[in-house]
Design a protein around this motif. Structure first.
Motif, short mmCIF file in Angstrom:
data_model
loop_
_atom_site.label_atom_id
_atom_site.label_comp_id
_atom_site.label_asym_id
_atom_site.label_seq_id
_atom_site.Cartn_x
_atom_site.Cartn_y
_atom_site.Cartn_z
N GLU A 1 0.82 -1.20 0.00
CA GLU A 1 0.00 0.00 0.00
C GLU A 1 0.86 1.25 0.00
O GLU A 1 0.53 2.25 -0.64
CB GLU A 1 -0.92 -0.01 1.23
CG GLU A 1 -1.85 1.19 1.30
CD GLU A 1 -2.73 1.14 2.53
OE1 GLU A 1 -3.26 2.19 2.91
OE2 GLU A 1 -2.87 0.05 3.09
N THR A 2 1.99 1.24 0.73
CA THR A 2 2.83 2.43 0.80
C THR A 2 3.54 2.71 -0.51
O THR A 2 4.07 3.80 -0.70
CB THR A 2 3.87 2.26 1.91
OG1 THR A 2 4.62 1.06 1.68
CG2 THR A 2 3.20 2.19 3.27
N GLU A 3 3.59 1.76 -1.44
CA GLU A 3 4.21 2.01 -2.74
C GLU A 3 3.31 2.83 -3.64
O GLU A 3 3.77 3.36 -4.65
CB GLU A 3 4.54 0.67 -3.42
CG GLU A 3 5.62 -0.12 -2.68
CD GLU A 3 5.88 -1.47 -3.34
OE1 GLU A 3 5.17 -1.76 -4.33
OE2 GLU A 3 6.76 -2.20 -2.87
N ALA A 4 2.04 2.96 -3.31
CA ALA A 4 1.13 3.78 -4.11
C ALA A 4 1.43 5.26 -3.87
O ALA A 4 1.92 5.66 -2.82
CB ALA A 4 -0.32 3.47 -3.72
N PRO A 5 1.16 6.11 -4.89
CA PRO A 5 1.41 7.55 -4.71
C PRO A 5 0.53 8.13 -3.61
O PRO A 5 -0.56 7.63 -3.32
CB PRO A 5 1.08 8.13 -6.08
CG PRO A 5 0.20 7.12 -6.74
CD PRO A 5 0.63 5.79 -6.22
N LEU A 6 0.99 9.22 -3.02
CA LEU A 6 0.32 9.85 -1.89
C LEU A 6 0.04 11.31 -2.22
O LEU A 6 0.89 11.99 -2.80
CB LEU A 6 1.19 9.75 -0.63
CG LEU A 6 0.71 10.50 0.61
CD1 LEU A 6 -0.59 9.93 1.14
CD2 LEU A 6 1.79 10.47 1.70
N ALA A 7 -1.13 11.78 -1.84
CA ALA A 7 -1.50 13.18 -2.04
C ALA A 7 -2.29 13.66 -0.83
O ALA A 7 -2.95 12.87 -0.15
CB ALA A 7 -2.31 13.36 -3.32
N VAL A 8 -2.23 14.94 -0.58
CA VAL A 8 -2.97 15.58 0.50
C VAL A 8 -4.00 16.51 -0.12
O VAL A 8 -3.69 17.24 -1.08
CB VAL A 8 -2.01 16.37 1.43
CG1 VAL A 8 -2.79 17.13 2.49
CG2 VAL A 8 -1.02 15.42 2.08
N TRP A 9 -5.21 16.49 0.43
CA TRP A 9 -6.28 17.30 -0.14
C TRP A 9 -6.92 18.19 0.92
O TRP A 9 -6.78 17.96 2.13
CB TRP A 9 -7.37 16.41 -0.76
CG TRP A 9 -8.11 15.58 0.27
CD1 TRP A 9 -7.73 14.37 0.75
CD2 TRP A 9 -9.31 15.94 0.94
NE1 TRP A 9 -8.63 13.93 1.70
CE2 TRP A 9 -9.62 14.87 1.83
CE3 TRP A 9 -10.16 17.04 0.88
CZ2 TRP A 9 -10.74 14.89 2.64
CZ3 TRP A 9 -11.28 17.05 1.70
CH2 TRP A 9 -11.56 15.98 2.56
N ALA A 10 -7.62 19.21 0.44
CA ALA A 10 -8.37 20.12 1.31
C ALA A 10 -9.51 20.69 0.51
O ALA A 10 -9.48 20.70 -0.74
CB ALA A 10 -7.48 21.23 1.86
#
Length: 529
Positions: A28-37
């Motif tokens: 799961e940690t190999e997937a890209p990460l993004a932060v939203w608001a």
């Protein structure tokens, strides 16, 4: 001024990626990460990691579009307070390079490295060292060094140029600034749109225009920013912590993990610091020791002194007391501390005491007892162990009311001018004995008293179930309430100094004038001799 600016473009995602992950979450940690608001009523990305950026995701993109492009995208809601806290911790860590480090919210840092770069092999080497160490801690960072914070900040964010050499002329600075985009001015969207429509897309386009029409269109704030980036003016930085007046530090290629080694290093730093203090004729009133750990964690210990101090043995002893408190709580050295710094956060003038001829015949303990240093050392050690606000000292106050004649304040803090001006009351009898008790109750305790007349002295009284027959008395001493601050029902007190047949001495008072303020009168015991 030489300023190093750092830009942390992925601070929110780096904060999440540095968290310890469970063992079964590797895929799961190999997937890209993004932060939203939620911005303007729509859910949009505010930060993306390197994998998400490689897939074409950018901040400002709608979350639905990002999901469509990358279904496996991991999303986390923005947490600005957590990002600000992390930015502050990084700024504390950056103080290992210079004491003047400031945050540049929401994703930047500013450091005044004037006179500090030579300790790291020059400015280029310092910049490389900062970026390398941050990368080792899991932070993507891009830095730049320039003569001022505005230009350094703009280069770190909008240019590939990372270092403006010392001695660069004003004409060369303006040429460097001219290549920056208008976005480096960080104008509001409406102003940027007007400049784009006018075909002004770089700082050079603005520098080539007449100043008056440009100021009328953009405003004074934007023009000040333009002058700062072009090197025409200098902007100060506001460091997160004030730099200590005097400082000594040690650096180690490998971290210190044993408390004995840390204490020995503090002893050496105390000697170096005291030499600096003695050279300038001052003594330390507040000390701060900072421990920089290899993995980026920073620990602080602070202690105060009751007098200007520059004795290395005493300073080392106070630091050991504070270090012992940390050790009791669990001193986490991790991979070790590679930088230790000791500074005098506050100093006062400290004249060298005159040496007496008889001193060579006296021991150290006797000299300290004569000068009062033993008590000061005890106050400092107790303050270092228990906290300076828990060690109190009695100071006189200008008040005729017994309960207000003194005040308790931290022993290491300087007394206010009003307290210093208040001379301690010296109530003495003819035989030299004090007329005020040394033990004064915080609250007067009521008693049952029998007096000859309503205004006369007591003959006997009962206190705490015991009956006391009086053998002698003195008084009364009348003390009226403070009319400017006392409540309306405050009463006059008549104090008596009495001695019972057992030889015990008390300080009694009758509250209220009979027939005018109270009926019947009330009696209290206020202290013991």
């Amino acid at each position: 001024m030489r300023c190093l600016a750092l830009f942390l473009p992925r601070l929110p995602t780096d904060r999440l990626s540095r968290r310890p992950q469970p063992k079964n979450a590797s895929s799961e940690t190999e997937a890209p990460l993004a932060v939203w608001a939620k911005l303007g009523g729509a859910e949009r990305l505010t930060a993306v990691d390197a994998r998400a950026a490689a897939d074409g995701l950018v901040p400002g993109m709608a979350v639905a579009d990002a999901r469509a492009m990358r279904p496996a995208l991991r999303l986390a809601e923005a947490d600005p307070p957590a990002d600000a806290e992390l930015l502050g911790r990084i700024a504390d860590w950056c103080r290992r390079f210079t004491p003047l480090a400031a945050t540049d919210p929401p994703d930047g840092l500013l450091m005044d490295v004037t006179g500090a770069a030579h300790l790291f092999g020059g400015e280029a080497a310092l910049l490389t060292e900062v970026e390398r160490r941050l990368a080792a801690q899991g932070f993507a960072a891009r830095g730049a060094i320039a003569p001022g914070p505005a230009l350094a900040r703009a280069l770190a964010r909008f240019s590939r140029l990372r270092h403006v050499a010392e001695g660069t002329t004003q004409t060369e600075l303006e040429a460097i600034a001219a290549r920056l985009p208008v976005a480096a001015l960080e104008l509001d969207p409406a102003a940027r749109h007007r400049l784009d429509r006018a075909g002004l897309r770089s700082v050079g386009d603005l520098l080539a225009r007449p100043r008056a029409p440009l100021a009328a269109r953009l405003g004074t704030k934007a023009m000040a920013r333009l002058d700062a980036i072009a090197g025409r003016s200098r902007e100060p930085i506001s460091p997160r912590f004030e730099a200590p007046d005097f400082m000594a530090e040690r650096r180690f290629p490998e971290g210190l993990t044993r408390q004995e080694d840390i204490e020995r290093t503090l002893d050496g730093l105390a000697r170096e610091l005291c030499l600096l203090l003695e050279r300038h004729g001052v003594g330390a009133r507040a000390l701060e020791a900072v421990f920089y750990r290899v993995d980026g964690a920073v620990a602080h210990i602070e202690t105060g002194t009751s007098r200007p101090l520059r004795d290395p043995e005493t300073i080392a002893l106070l630091l050991r007391e504070r270090l012992a408190v940390l050790a009791e709580e669990g001193l986490d050295t991790g991979y070790g501390y590679d930088v230790l710094r000791l500074g005098a956060a506050r100093v006062e003038r400290c004249d060298t005491p005159q040496q007496h001829f008889e001193e060579r015949h006296l021991g150290l303990a006797e000299r300290k007892s004569e000068s009062g240093g033993g008590l000061d050392d005890l106050v400092d050690r107790l303050g270092a162990r228990l906290g300076p606000r828990r060690v109190l000292r009695v100071y006189p106050q200008a008040s005729h009311l017994p309960e207000l004649a003194v005040a308790l304040r931290p022993a290491s803090a300087p007394a206010p001018a009003a307290m210093e001006a208040a001379a301690p009351s010296r109530h003495l009898r003819e035989n030299g004995a004090p007329s005020r008790p040394l033990r004064l109750f915080e609250q007067p305790e009521p008693i049952e008293a029998v007096a000859l007349t309503p205004d006369g002295p007591p003959l006997r009284f009962r206190w705490r179930r015991l009956l006391h027959e009086l053998a002698a008395y003195e008084g009364p001493e009348r003390i009226a309430p403070q009319w400017w601050s006392a409540p309306a029902d405050a009463a006059t007190r008549d104090y008596f100094y009495v001695e019972d047949r057992e030889g015990q001495r008390f300080w009694l008072f009758r509250e209220g004038l009979f027939g005018r303020e109270s009926a019947p009168p009330r009696w209290f015991v206020h202290g013991l001799f």
